[in-house]
Design a protein around this motif. Structure first.
Motif, PDB file in Angstrom:
ATOM      1  N   MET A   7       0.761  -1.162  -0.174  1.00 59.81           N
ATOM      2  CA  MET A   7      -0.014  -0.107  -0.083  1.00 59.81           C
ATOM      3  C   MET A   7       0.667   1.300   0.125  1.00 59.81           C
ATOM      4  SD  MET A   7      -3.155  -0.940  -0.054  1.00 59.81           S
ATOM      5  CE  MET A   7      -2.653  -2.520  -1.301  1.00 59.81           C
ATOM      6  N   GLY A   8       1.832   1.147   0.519  1.00 64.07           N
ATOM      7  CA  GLY A   8       2.881   2.521   0.627  1.00 64.07           C
ATOM      8  C   GLY A   8       3.449   2.465  -0.833  1.00 64.07           C
ATOM      9  N   GLY A   9       3.650   1.428  -1.344  1.00 64.46           N
ATOM     10  CA  GLY A   9       4.259   1.564  -2.709  1.00 64.46           C
ATOM     11  C   GLY A   9       3.364   2.226  -3.766  1.00 64.46           C
ATOM     12  N   VAL A  10       2.090   2.057  -3.633  1.00 63.16           N
ATOM     13  CA  VAL A  10       0.864   2.322  -4.397  1.00 63.16           C
ATOM     14  C   VAL A  10       0.586   3.866  -4.163  1.00 63.16           C
ATOM     15  CG1 VAL A  10      -1.568   2.317  -4.924  1.00 63.16           C
ATOM     16  CG2 VAL A  10      -0.262   0.146  -4.887  1.00 63.16           C
ATOM     17  N   VAL A  11       0.727   4.176  -2.877  1.00 64.52           N
ATOM     18  CA  VAL A  11       0.341   5.367  -2.548  1.00 64.52           C
ATOM     19  C   VAL A  11       1.465   6.365  -2.484  1.00 64.52           C
ATOM     20  CG1 VAL A  11      -0.946   6.707  -0.626  1.00 64.52           C
ATOM     21  CG2 VAL A  11      -2.021   4.779  -1.505  1.00 64.52           C
ATOM     22  N   ALA A  12       2.475   5.897  -1.635  1.00 62.98           N
ATOM     23  CA  ALA A  12       3.445   6.886  -1.055  1.00 62.98           C
ATOM     24  C   ALA A  12       4.738   6.833  -2.434  1.00 62.98           C
ATOM     25  CB  ALA A  12       4.293   6.411   0.014  1.00 62.98           C
ATOM     26  N   ALA A  13       4.993   6.062  -3.140  1.00 67.60           N
ATOM     27  CA  ALA A  13       6.014   6.050  -3.982  1.00 67.60           C
ATOM     28  C   ALA A  13       5.834   6.977  -5.149  1.00 67.60           C
ATOM     29  CB  ALA A  13       6.308   4.452  -4.524  1.00 67.60           C
ATOM     30  N   PRO A  14       4.461   7.147  -5.789  1.00 64.87           N
ATOM     31  CA  PRO A  14       4.428   8.154  -6.814  1.00 64.87           C
ATOM     32  C   PRO A  14       4.545   9.389  -6.260  1.00 64.87           C
ATOM     33  CG  PRO A  14       2.879   6.434  -6.993  1.00 64.87           C
ATOM     34  CD  PRO A  14       3.428   6.213  -5.738  1.00 64.87           C
ATOM     35  N   ALA A  15       4.105   9.779  -5.170  1.00 64.94           N
ATOM     36  CA  ALA A  15       4.125  11.146  -4.606  1.00 64.94           C
ATOM     37  C   ALA A  15       5.538  11.577  -4.036  1.00 64.94           C
ATOM     38  CB  ALA A  15       3.053  11.271  -3.170  1.00 64.94           C
ATOM     39  N   ILE A  16       6.188  10.713  -3.451  1.00 65.52           N
ATOM     40  CA  ILE A  16       7.499  10.921  -3.023  1.00 65.52           C
ATOM     41  C   ILE A  16       8.312  11.068  -4.326  1.00 65.52           C
ATOM     42  CG2 ILE A  16       9.755   9.946  -1.985  1.00 65.52           C
ATOM     43  CD1 ILE A  16       7.805   8.415  -0.018  1.00 65.52           C
ATOM     44  N   GLY A  17       8.165  10.132  -5.297  1.00 70.88           N
ATOM     45  CA  GLY A  17       8.896  10.156  -6.579  1.00 70.88           C
ATOM     46  C   GLY A  17       8.659  11.406  -7.357  1.00 70.88           C
ATOM     47  N   LEU A  18       7.530  12.114  -7.352  1.00 72.42           N
ATOM     48  CA  LEU A  18       7.066  13.199  -8.046  1.00 72.42           C
ATOM     49  C   LEU A  18       7.713  14.236  -7.261  1.00 72.42           C
ATOM     50  CD1 LEU A  18       5.570  14.296 -10.506  1.00 72.42           C
ATOM     51  CD2 LEU A  18       3.362  14.407  -8.849  1.00 72.42           C
ATOM     52  N   VAL A  19       7.707  14.362  -5.969  1.00 71.05           N
ATOM     53  CA  VAL A  19       8.455  15.511  -5.345  1.00 71.05           C
ATOM     54  C   VAL A  19       9.709  15.537  -5.677  1.00 71.05           C
ATOM     55  CG1 VAL A  19       8.840  16.411  -2.813  1.00 71.05           C
ATOM     56  CG2 VAL A  19       6.710  15.820  -3.678  1.00 71.05           C
ATOM     57  N   LEU A  20      10.411  14.396  -5.531  1.00 77.59           N
ATOM     58  CA  LEU A  20      11.845  14.161  -5.835  1.00 77.59           C
ATOM     59  C   LEU A  20      12.408  14.670  -7.107  1.00 77.59           C
ATOM     60  CD1 LEU A  20      14.452  13.218  -4.608  1.00 77.59           C
ATOM     61  CD2 LEU A  20      14.059  11.188  -5.317  1.00 77.59           C
ATOM     62  N   ALA A  21      11.531  14.324  -8.122  1.00 70.04           N
ATOM     63  CA  ALA A  21      11.716  14.364  -9.410  1.00 70.04           C
ATOM     64  C   ALA A  21      11.651  16.113  -9.757  1.00 70.04           C
ATOM     65  CB  ALA A  21      10.721  13.850 -10.515  1.00 70.04           C
ATOM     66  N   LEU A  22      10.626  16.727  -9.290  1.00 67.98           N
ATOM     67  CA  LEU A  22      10.479  18.065  -9.286  1.00 67.98           C
ATOM     68  C   LEU A  22      11.529  18.662  -8.632  1.00 67.98           C
ATOM     69  CD1 LEU A  22       6.529  18.553  -8.763  1.00 67.98           C
ATOM     70  CD2 LEU A  22       7.835  18.789 -10.764  1.00 67.98           C
ATOM     71  N   VAL A  23      11.804  18.489  -7.394  1.00 66.70           N
ATOM     72  CA  VAL A  23      13.079  19.151  -6.864  1.00 66.70           C
ATOM     73  C   VAL A  23      14.446  19.018  -7.667  1.00 66.70           C
ATOM     74  CG1 VAL A  23      14.505  19.088  -4.676  1.00 66.70           C
ATOM     75  CG2 VAL A  23      12.156  19.118  -4.533  1.00 66.70           C
ATOM     76  N   GLY A  24      14.578  17.658  -8.094  1.00 63.60           N
ATOM     77  CA  GLY A  24      15.748  17.441  -8.915  1.00 63.60           C
ATOM     78  C   GLY A  24      15.746  17.532 -10.130  1.00 63.60           C
ATOM     79  N   ARG A  25      14.978  18.171 -10.588  1.00 67.75           N
ATOM     80  CA  ARG A  25      14.733  18.642 -12.048  1.00 67.75           C
ATOM     81  C   ARG A  25      14.942  17.576 -13.069  1.00 67.75           C
ATOM     82  NH1 ARG A  25      17.720  24.175 -11.074  1.00 67.75           N
ATOM     83  NH2 ARG A  25      16.200  25.486 -10.362  1.00 67.75           N
ATOM     84  N   ARG A  26      14.238  16.249 -12.716  1.00 70.05           N
ATOM     85  CA  ARG A  26      14.166  15.332 -13.511  1.00 70.05           C
ATOM     86  C   ARG A  26      13.005  15.350 -14.363  1.00 70.05           C
ATOM     87  NH1 ARG A  26      18.381  15.449 -11.707  1.00 70.05           N
ATOM     88  NH2 ARG A  26      19.838  13.820 -10.732  1.00 70.05           N
ATOM     89  N   TRP A  27      12.819  15.787 -15.665  1.00 71.19           N
ATOM     90  CA  TRP A  27      11.644  15.932 -16.201  1.00 71.19           C
ATOM     91  C   TRP A  27      10.920  14.498 -16.802  1.00 71.19           C
ATOM     92  CZ3 TRP A  27      10.474  20.177 -14.279  1.00 71.19           C
ATOM     93  CH2 TRP A  27      11.324  21.165 -13.904  1.00 71.19           C
ATOM     94  N   ARG A  28      11.873  13.564 -17.291  1.00 70.33           N
ATOM     95  CA  ARG A  28      11.428  12.309 -17.811  1.00 70.33           C
ATOM     96  C   ARG A  28      10.968  11.509 -16.484  1.00 70.33           C
ATOM     97  NH1 ARG A  28      16.009   9.167 -20.439  1.00 70.33           N
ATOM     98  NH2 ARG A  28      14.219   7.753 -20.635  1.00 70.33           N
ATOM     99  N   ALA A  29      11.615  11.557 -15.203  1.00 68.93           N
ATOM    100  CA  ALA A  29      11.188  10.943 -14.108  1.00 68.93           C
ATOM    101  C   ALA A  29       9.546  11.550 -13.695  1.00 68.93           C
ATOM    102  CB  ALA A  29      12.035  11.044 -12.901  1.00 68.93           C
ATOM    103  N   ARG A  30       9.765  12.961 -13.678  1.00 74.00           N
ATOM    104  CA  ARG A  30       8.552  13.566 -13.241  1.00 74.00           C
ATOM    105  C   ARG A  30       7.394  12.965 -13.978  1.00 74.00           C
ATOM    106  NH1 ARG A  30       6.404  19.064 -15.021  1.00 74.00           N
ATOM    107  NH2 ARG A  30       7.428  18.570 -16.965  1.00 74.00           N
TER     108      ARG A  30
END
Length: 123
Positions: A67-90
């Motif tokens: 459940m953490g992978g389904v809910v938290a992983a996309p949210a954490i990854g999206l924030v990290l991609a935005l902060v790290g300026r990773r547009w493909r990852a975003r």
């Protein structure tokens, strides 16, 4: 006297290390999300097959991880991609969030349909 003779030589600049670390974290979060269905199925299988309290805890831990992978992983990854300026990852994490939301909505709908059937009846 030149200043470069005194300075220590580093093989990777500090920004390069940070970039590699962000890439590793993004990859790890992506793998966590991809493993979520497997851990969910394994959790259900363990909870159906065993009545031992230790296996119930293992099943609960697997369920929490999925459940953490389904809910938290996309949210954490999206924030990290935005902060790290990773547009493909975003874009990848935005797609992961959309797929996760669709699956969650379908599971909630299925849960509501299952609850409507009274005990003893085969709906």
């Amino acid at each position: 006297m030149p200043s470069h003779s005194v300075a220590p030589v580093e093989s990777v600049p500090p920004r390069g290390r940070a970039t590699a670390a962000v890439d590793r974290v993004v990859t790890g979060i992506s793998l966590w999300w991809m493993a979520s269905p497997i851990t969910f199925v394994l959790s259900v299988f363990i909870s159906v097959q065993s009545r031992d309290p230790i296996w119930a805890r293992v099943s609960g831990a697997l369920l929490a991880a999925s459940m953490g992978g389904v809910v938290a992983a996309p949210a954490i990854g999206l924030v990290l991609a935005l902060v790290g300026r990773r547009w493909r990852a975003r874009r990848r994490f935005a797609a992961m969030a959309a797929v996760s939301a669709a699956v969650i909505i379908l599971l909630l709908l299925l849960w509501e349909l299952i609850r409507e059937c009274p005990d003893g009846y085969h709906c």
